[in-house]
Design an enzyme around this catalytic site. Structure first.
Site: not given
Ligand SMILES: [Zn+2]
Length: 436
Positions: A152, A305
Site C-alpha cells: 500500500d 487511510d
Molecule cells: Zn493506499
C-alpha cells in the site's frame, strides 16, 4: 480490575442486538451482557445516554513508525485511534524501513505492546522494499504476526508477482490488500481527472487508473481462489466490479474511506492541500456509487487511510504536497452525519462497517460483544457536539479535510481489553460535557 458498563444502549450487529443492557468485562474479555448485572469489586462506567458497540477496528492506518516519527508514532497514532473510538488498527507496511521482514514486524508489535493505547495488527509488505520486484518472505511475516500483506502506497504493478502473492497468502490464510492504481495512467496526476481538474488546469488521475487494476485483481482472485481486499476503493466502476465478482463467488472484499464518502473533487477548488490524497476525491457520480455500495452491503468496511504528514510538508503548493490526510479521530462523526443522519443506512449497519465488518475481513478477534470475546468496547454519544479544529487532534498531525466542521455524535470513551483507554467524560470539563 474488572469493568462494568451500565445502562448503555448496546448496538451489536454481530448478534442483532439493539437494546439497553449492562456489559461486564472480566480479565479482559466479555463475561456477560445482560440486564442489571450485579457484580462486586468492579470499576463501574455509567453509560446512561450512550451507545455501546463492539470496539472499532481500522483496517488501514499509517502509524509512520519506524522511520517517520516526525509525522506520527505508534504511541501518538494509537492515542489518536482510541480518541476516535478505535480499539484496534492495522498498521500499513510503508514505513522506513518498510515492514518487509520479521524484525520490523516484531519491532512494531513490541512498541505497540509497550507504548500503544490500542491493539496494533501489522500488515506486511508484498515485495521486498515495496519495490514490486521480489516477493517478501510472506510466511515469515505471517508467523511474526502480520494479518495481511500489502505494498500500500504503491500498486503491485507486476501481475505475476500479484498472482504468486495471492497463491502464498491463500495457503497462509490471509488476504492481500490491493492499492489499485496504474502508475502510467496516473503520471503527474494530483487530483481526480474530470470537470474540476480541467477547470483548475491540474493533471488528473482518471477513474480508469483504479478500475483497470481492480479488474485485473478480481481476475487473479478468481484464478487463484485467494482473497483480495481492495483498499480505499473510490470509483463507481470499481464498486461495480467488486459487486459482480462477489455475486460470482470470487473472494474479494473492499473498504472505503470517510473522505471519499463525504467529499467530492469540487472541494479541491479551495486548493487546500488537506484535500489531496490518493486515490483522490472523486466526482459526484462516483461518490454516489460508493453510498450505494454502503447501502447494499457491497462495502465491507469503512477504513480511514489515516496518513499523517507534518504541517511543513503540507504547507506548500497543491501540486507539490504529499498525498494523504488523517482520519482516525473524525471518521465516526463524518460517517454518522453522512450515512445515518443523511439516511443512507441505519446505525447498526454503520457499526457493522466500523467494527464487525473489519473483523470479518481480516479474521481478527473482536467485532462482537459475545461472551468470551475481547473486552473491546466503544462508547458513543450521539448527541454530543464535536468541533474539529487544528488543536482538537490527539494525532501529531492535523492534515484533516474536516477542520472547521462541527458534528453531532462522537465516540466519548474507548475500552480496550476491559481497560478505559480514552474517556472524554473525565478529560473535558463537566460543563463542556453537558452539551445540550
Ligand atoms: Zn493506499
Amino acid at each position: 480490575m474488572n469493568l462494568l458498563i451500565t445502562n448503555a444502549r448496546v448496538v451489536d450487529p454481530s448478534q442483532e442486538l439493539d437494546t439497553t443492557l449492562d456489559i461486564l468485562i472480566e480479565d479482559g474479555v466479555i463475561a456477560r451482557v445482560d440486564r442489571r448485572i450485579k457484580a462486586a469489586h468492579v470499576e463501574t462506567l455509567d453509560a446512561t445516554g450512550l451507545v455501546a458497540t463492539p470496539g472499532f477496528i481500522d483496517l488501514h492506518t499509517h502509524l509512520r513508525e519506524p522511520g517517520q516519527e516526525h509525522k506520527e508514532t505508534i504511541a501518538t497514532g494509537t492515542r489518536a485511534a482510541v480518541a476516535g473510538g478505535y480499539t484496534a488498527v492495522s498498521a500499513m507496511a510503508n514505513t522506513v524501513p518498510p515492514n518487509d521482514e520479521r524484525a520490523v514486524t516484531e519491532m512494531v508489535r513490541a512498541e505497540a505492546a509497550r507504548n500503544g493505547s490500542c491493539r496494533v495488527y501489522p500488515v506486511g509488505a508484498v515485495s521486498k522494499g515495496l519495490l514490486g520486484e521480489e516477493m517478501a518472505e510472506l510466511a515469515d511475516l505471517r508467523a511474526a504476526g502480520c494479518v495481511a500483506v500489502s505494498d500500500d502506497g504503491k500498486p503491485v504493478w507486476n501481475a505475476q508477482l500479484m498472482r504468486r502473492a495471492l497463491e502464498y497468502c491463500s495457503m497462509l490464510g490471509i488476504p492481500v490488500i490491493a492499492h489499485e492504481e496504474d502508475a502510467n495512467l496516473n503520471e503527474g496526476g494530483v487530483m481526480h481527472e474530470g470537470f474540476t481538474s480541467t477547470l483548475l488546469g491540474m493533471r488528473g488521475i482518471p477513474a480508469a487508473s483504479e478500475e483497470t487494476l481492480v479488474a485485473r485483481d478480481v481476475i487473479l482472485a478468481r484464478l487463484t481462489g485467494a482473497h483480495v481486499h481492495i483498499a480505499h476503493l473510490s470509483t463507481a466502476g470499481a464498486i461495480d466490479a467488486v459487486r459482480r465478482a462477489r455475486a460470482e463467488g470470487v473472494r474479494v472484499t473492499c473498504e472505503v474511506t470517510p473522505h471519499h464518502l463525504a467529499l467530492g473533487d469540487d472541494a479541491v477548488q479551495s486548493f487546500s492541500t488537506n484535500l489531496k490524497m490518493n486515490p483522490p476525491l472523486r466526482a459526484e457520480a462516483h461518490r454516489r456509487a460508493l453510498l450505494e455500495g454502503i447501502a447494499d452491503g457491497t462495502v465491507d468496511a469503512i477504513a480511514t487511510d489515516h496518513a499523517p504528514h507534518h504541517f511543513d510538508e503540507k504547507n506548500v503548493e497543491f501540486e507539490l504536497a504529499p498525498f494523504g490526510v488523517i482520519g482516525l479521530e473524525t471518521a465516526f462523526a463524518v460517517c454518522y452525519r453522512q450515512l445515518v443522519l443523511g439516511k443512507v443506512i441505519a446505525l447498526p449497519r454503520l457499526i457493522d462497517l466500523f467494527s464487525c465488518g473489519p473483523a470479518r475481513v481480516f479474521a481478527l478477534p473482536g467485532g462482537t460483544l459475545k461472551t468470551g470475546s475481547l473486552g473491546d468496547v466503544t462508547l458513543l454519544d450521539l448527541a454530543a457536539r464535536y468541533d474539529v479544529t487544528r488543536d482538537s487532534f490527539v494525532s501529531k498531525a492535523a492534515n484533516s479535510p474536516f477542520v472547521g466542521e462541527s458534528y453531532q455524535g462522537r465516540p466519548v470513551a474507548t475500552v480496550v481489553g476491559g481497560v478505559v483507554k480514552h474517556d472524554l467524560r473525565t478529560t473535558s470539563s463537566p460543563k463542556k460535557r453537558k452539551h445540550k
